[in-house]
Scaffold this motif. Structure first.
Motif, PDB file in Angstrom:
ATOM      1  N   TYR A 299     -31.575 -56.613 -17.560  1.00  0.00           N
ATOM      2  CA  TYR A 299     -31.112 -56.988 -16.221  1.00  0.00           C
ATOM      3  C   TYR A 299     -31.807 -58.268 -15.757  1.00  0.00           C
ATOM      4  CZ  TYR A 299     -29.334 -52.180 -16.007  1.00  0.00           C
ATOM      5  OH  TYR A 299     -28.683 -51.012 -16.260  1.00  0.00           O
TER       6      TYR A 299
ATOM      7  N   LYS B 225     -25.206 -51.878 -12.165  1.00  0.00           N
ATOM      8  CA  LYS B 225     -26.385 -52.738 -12.051  1.00  0.00           C
ATOM      9  C   LYS B 225     -26.189 -54.002 -12.890  1.00  0.00           C
ATOM     10  CE  LYS B 225     -31.397 -52.599 -12.093  1.00  0.00           C
ATOM     11  NZ  LYS B 225     -32.612 -51.883 -12.451  1.00  0.00           N
TER      12      LYS B 225
ATOM     13  N   ARG C  86     -23.348 -55.476 -13.467  1.00  0.00           N
ATOM     14  CA  ARG C  86     -22.424 -56.334 -12.705  1.00  0.00           C
ATOM     15  C   ARG C  86     -23.173 -57.084 -11.593  1.00  0.00           C
ATOM     16  NH1 ARG C  86     -18.496 -57.029 -15.592  1.00  0.00           N
ATOM     17  NH2 ARG C  86     -16.879 -55.528 -15.951  1.00  0.00           N
ATOM     18  N   ILE C  87     -24.088 -56.371 -10.943  1.00  0.00           N
ATOM     19  CA  ILE C  87     -24.837 -56.976  -9.838  1.00  0.00           C
ATOM     20  C   ILE C  87     -25.637 -58.189 -10.318  1.00  0.00           C
ATOM     21  CG2 ILE C  87     -26.772 -56.593  -8.220  1.00  0.00           C
ATOM     22  CD1 ILE C  87     -25.668 -53.646  -8.012  1.00  0.00           C
TER      23      ILE C  87
END
Length: 130
Positions: free
Chosen positions: A67, A98, A100-101
């Motif tokens: 991430y 998450k 995508r965020i």
């Protein structure tokens, strides 16, 4: 439009040697140039040097996870439009959301098949060149 795999540089970021080797073998068979990295820090240095056309990044990695790595890539104006595909052994909605965020373009669950890997490249490269 067909994807010209031989003109693509693909980066695979994963702390698992097996996953890196599997992806590299599959991608080289279709003609891609492949750059591998063991974690986010390793990847960030190599991204600037190799300018990959598409990046696969594992979520669970030491030091800098997928991430954080994706967010750093997407926050860099030079690489903002480079497709980033998250790799995870968990097929959870939370992980996908998450991803995508932080700006990931797609999500593959490990172990992935050759067709899933190639399909992800085809869909992302088509989108960026359309």
């Amino acid at each position: 439009m067909d994807v010209d795999f031989e003109s693509l540089t693909v980066m695979v970021i994963d702390d698992s040697k097996t996953i890196r080797r599997t992806a590299e073998t599959l991608l080289k068979k279709v003609g891609c140039a492949v750059v591998t990295a063991t974690d986010g820090f390793d990847a960030l240095a190599k991204i600037a040097d190799n300018r990959p056309d598409i990046i696969f990044v594992d979520i669970m990695m030491p030091r800098l996870d997928g991430y954080q790595t994706c967010a750093l890539i997407k926050n860099n104006s030079q690489f903002k439009s480079t497709p980033v595909i998250m790799l995870s052994s968990k097929d959870g909605l939370f992980d996908k959301a998450k991803g995508r965020i932080v700006g990931s373009d797609e999500y593959l669950t490990k172990p992935f098949s050759k067709s899933e890997l190639i399909g992800a490249i085809e869909s992302q490269v088509r989108l960026t060149s359309a």
